[in-house]
Design a protein around this motif. Structure first.
Motif, PDB file in Angstrom:
ATOM      1  N   GLN A 104       0.977  -1.893   0.033  1.00 44.08           N
ATOM      2  CA  GLN A 104       0.272  -0.171   0.165  1.00 44.08           C
ATOM      3  C   GLN A 104       0.939   1.176  -0.101  1.00 44.08           C
ATOM      4  N   THR A 105       2.045   1.022  -0.389  1.00 46.87           N
ATOM      5  CA  THR A 105       3.077   2.532   0.519  1.00 46.87           C
ATOM      6  C   THR A 105       2.728   2.927  -1.060  1.00 46.87           C
ATOM      7  N   GLU A 144       8.619   6.917   8.419  1.00 49.54           N
ATOM      8  CA  GLU A 144       7.288   6.360   9.356  1.00 49.54           C
ATOM      9  C   GLU A 144       5.964   7.437   8.531  1.00 49.54           C
ATOM     10  N   ASP A 195       5.933   8.132   5.238  1.00 47.53           N
ATOM     11  CA  ASP A 195       5.456   7.459   4.434  1.00 47.53           C
ATOM     12  C   ASP A 195       3.660   7.519   4.799  1.00 47.53           C
ATOM     13  N   LYS A 196       3.383   8.189   5.974  1.00 43.71           N
ATOM     14  CA  LYS A 196       2.186   8.208   6.705  1.00 43.71           C
ATOM     15  C   LYS A 196       1.632   9.728   5.536  1.00 43.71           C
ATOM     16  N   GLU A 231       0.857   8.320   1.995  1.00 45.26           N
ATOM     17  CA  GLU A 231      -0.141   7.240   1.729  1.00 45.26           C
ATOM     18  C   GLU A 231      -1.551   7.753   2.331  1.00 45.26           C
ATOM     19  N   ILE A 245       1.502  -7.341  10.086  1.00 42.51           N
ATOM     20  CA  ILE A 245       0.009  -6.779   9.647  1.00 42.51           C
ATOM     21  C   ILE A 245       0.056  -8.311   8.849  1.00 42.51           C
ATOM     22  N   ARG A 257      -4.232  -4.096   9.892  1.00 45.86           N
ATOM     23  CA  ARG A 257      -4.395  -3.293   8.799  1.00 45.86           C
ATOM     24  C   ARG A 257      -2.509  -2.357   8.732  1.00 45.86           C
ATOM     25  N   GLU A 258      -2.901  -2.763  10.161  1.00 43.34           N
ATOM     26  CA  GLU A 258      -1.158  -1.285  10.637  1.00 43.34           C
ATOM     27  C   GLU A 258      -0.747  -1.537  12.030  1.00 43.34           C
ATOM     28  N   LYS A 315       2.746  -0.017  14.442  1.00 40.66           N
ATOM     29  CA  LYS A 315       3.607   0.295  15.483  1.00 40.66           C
ATOM     30  C   LYS A 315       4.006  -0.683  16.521  1.00 40.66           C
ATOM     31  N   GLY A 328      -2.697  -0.390  15.126  1.00 37.91           N
ATOM     32  CA  GLY A 328      -3.351   0.514  15.090  1.00 37.91           C
ATOM     33  C   GLY A 328      -3.796   1.257  13.662  1.00 37.91           C
ATOM     34  N   ALA A 329      -4.332  -0.192  13.106  1.00 38.65           N
ATOM     35  CA  ALA A 329      -5.897  -0.406  12.697  1.00 38.65           C
ATOM     36  C   ALA A 329      -6.741  -2.012  12.013  1.00 38.65           C
TER      37      ALA A 329
END
Length: 579
Positions: free
Chosen positions: A396-397, A476, A479-480, A483, A541, A555-556, A558, A563-564
């Motif tokens: 997804q990145t 990171e 990326d956010k 993304e 993940i 999904r995420e 960290k 995270g998701a």
């Protein structure tokens, strides 16, 4: 008779053909290392090239040198985080797994070929380990990334299981050479020396090499050569001390690659190219060593032993080796299937020839057949099997490229590039509108394959490429930013990560009531993240947990914190929330 210019011309031709094959074969799905072997065989005595080559001592030397370079490079590129994730499963596979694989394969080979138990075990030991070059090459050419736990386990296993195979091979050769004098105590002492000295020399050698590179004031182009010299010194010195040079050089590379070392980006780039050269040269040379006319004679027993290795010995060893670590069955199946054999069995098969054992040529030819079958069958089906088992994690990145850069006075900096997708939230914004950390600098923006002057950057557009200079620790966060602006998930990606998102702190009792899940009283008191942590060991993940006919998907992640979370719906019908 070939003279020096002819040999140079031939070497250049074979090298060029092998490099060009790296461009063509990924599109065809052909295992690249198989192509290198075939090129060597075609150039050999039974092929169009007609080059006579039967120097097993030289082939053994070249193989050992090539493996040392490949393992050092593998250590340099292995993340310490991934290594920690996979260390204990990999150690189990690299020891217990190799021993079980060798025993099962050897027992079948002894029965099939009417050999002694020791000769059968020697065949099993020769083909008992997975090949680092084959695994690194195949895993690095995939468009989508594998589940982190799976890829880390495979890479770490392939980098650490060679010492066990070498130990078993040398121990059995020692027994066959003098069966009346060689005892079990001798083999156990040899094992402790190999593993203990190899680990000690690898860690101390890695620390010393990193310190040396930081203290020396060299020309920039000499640091990679010094690192290579250090790796070879560690390998050779460890071997002289009766330790495993393969284990030592991998651990040394791992230490250097995960610490602040001067000119580390240049070292990595240089060793990546040297490792490719080692793979090409080693496989082509080993292909030259093989004689197809001799291989045909043992093709049937070799095929049968290969099938037992792939379909029985490897799955049994993986199942037992991973039993304490609660790997999902899909991941166990895939790890079993990626038991790729490559240069290591062929190099180990030269040991009996050098030792002058009876049936040594039989052992070599069988090992070669097994490697060919493994590369063709397992290597060719790696991507479809991973897709079938649902182990590909969609990438997804928005990041398209990253390059380490060594700035004077600083370390751990990179130039990272992002491509703005369609419908990007950043399109139409200026650089000042993007809230970037103060330490990150935009280096360049390209549009339509043209580099824009900074005064013409203006507002960003879809398909723009943005290159930024940042510290590795800021990747990171960067990326956010990009993304968050990425296009919606593709249909298959949305299906993989779940059609709906759930808050990690959502209470499980409320979700259970809404979707009709049956959960224990203890689980009902937890949040979604706490429930997943309690149910999944070392989550990564893409991990999934089934509840009824639905699945929770991570999904995420960290720092080991979820995270998701996604909710994956059943294929046949939509969810029926309860009021």
């Amino acid at each position: 008779m070939l003279i020096a210019p002819d040999l140079i011309l031939l070497a250049g031709l074979l090298l060029a053909m092998s490099i060009l094959a790296t461009v063509i074969t990924p599109r065809l799905g052909v295992p690249l290392l198989l192509v290198f072997l075939v090129i060597g065989m075609l150039a050999g005595v039974d092929g169009p090239g007609g080059i006579p080559f039967s120097d097993y001592g030289l082939a053994n030397l070249a193989g050992m040198l090539g493996l040392a370079v490949i393992l050092f490079d593998g250590g340099l590129r292995t993340s310490a985080v991934n290594f920690k994730t996979a260390i204990w499963p990999s150690v189990s596979l690299a020891t217990v797994g190799v021993l079980l694989t060798a025993a099962i394969t050897g027992a079948f080979a002894a029965w099939l070929l009417d050999l002694t138990w020791a000769e059968g075990l020697l065949i099993g030991a020769i083909v008992g380990s997975t090949d680092a070059a084959a695994v690194f090459a195949l895993l690095s050419t995939r468009a989508m990334s594998l589940n982190t736990r799976v890829s880390s386990t495979l890479e770490t296993e392939s980098g650490t299981n060679d010492p066990m195979a070498v130990f078993l091979t040398l121990a059995v050769i020692g027994y066959l050479g003098s069966p009346n004098d060689y005892t079990l105590v001798d083999s156990l002492i040899f094992l402790v020396q190999q593993m203990g000295v190899g680990t000690l020399m690898g860690l101390t050698g890695g620390i010393a090499l990193a310190s040396t590179l930081n203290r020396l004031d060299l020309n920039d182009s000499l640091y990679p050569l010094m690192a290579l010299a250090g790796g070879l010194l560690i390998f050779g010195l460890t071997d002289r001390l009766s330790g495993s040079g393969f284990l030592a050089v991998y651990l040394a590379g791992l230490w250097v690659g995960n610490h602040r070392v001067h000119a580390l980006p240049n070292i990595r780039r240089f060793h990546d190219g040297v490792a490719w050269l080692a793979q090409i040269g080693m496989f082509v040379l080993l292909g030259l060593l093989a004689s197809p006319s001799e291989l045909v004679k043992v093709a049937v027993p070799g095929l049968l032993i290969a099938l037992v290795l792939m379909l029985l010995a490897r799955p049994v060893s993986v199942t037992i080796g991973l039993l304490p670590f609660r790997f999902p069955w899909r991941e166990q199946v895939f790890v079993s299937w990626v038991g790729l054999r490559g240069s290591v069995p062929i190099v180990l098969a030269t040991f009996p020839l050098i030792a002058g054992l009876d049936n040594a040529e039989l052992f070599f030819n069988l090992a070669f057949i097994i490697v060919l079958v493994s590369l063709v069958v397992q290597g060719w089906t790696l991507a479809p099997i991973a897709q079938f088992l649902g182990l590909y994690v969609p990438n997804q990145t928005a990041r398209t490229h990253r390059v380490d850069i060594d700035l004077p006075g600083t370390r751990d900096h990179e130039i990272v590039s992002y491509r703005l997708p369609k419908h990007s939230a950043l399109a139409g914004q200026t650089i000042r509108d993007i809230e970037l950390p103060d330490t990150i600098r935009i280096v360049a923006i390209t549009r339509g394959n043209k580099l824009l002057a900074s005064r013409n950057w203006g507002r960003l557009r879809e398909a723009d490429n943005v290159a930024l200079l940042c510290d590795r620790s800021e990747l990171e966060a960067l990326d956010k930013i990009f993304e968050a602006s990425a296009k919606p998930l593709k249909k298959e990606e949305q299906r993989f990560f779940g059609e709906f998102g759930l808050q990690p702190d959502a209470p499980m009792d409320q979700l259970a009531m809404i979707y009709g899940w049956t959960v224990s009283p203890h689980a009902a008191k937890l949040t979604v993240a706490e429930f997943l942590h309690s149910s999944l060991p070392n989550p990564v993940i893409g991990d999934r947990l089934r509840l009824g006919d639905m699945e929770l998907v991570i999904r995420e992640l960290k720092d080991d914190t979820i995270g998701a979370v996604g909710l994956r719906l059943p294929k046949t019908r939509p969810p029926s929330p309860r009021p």
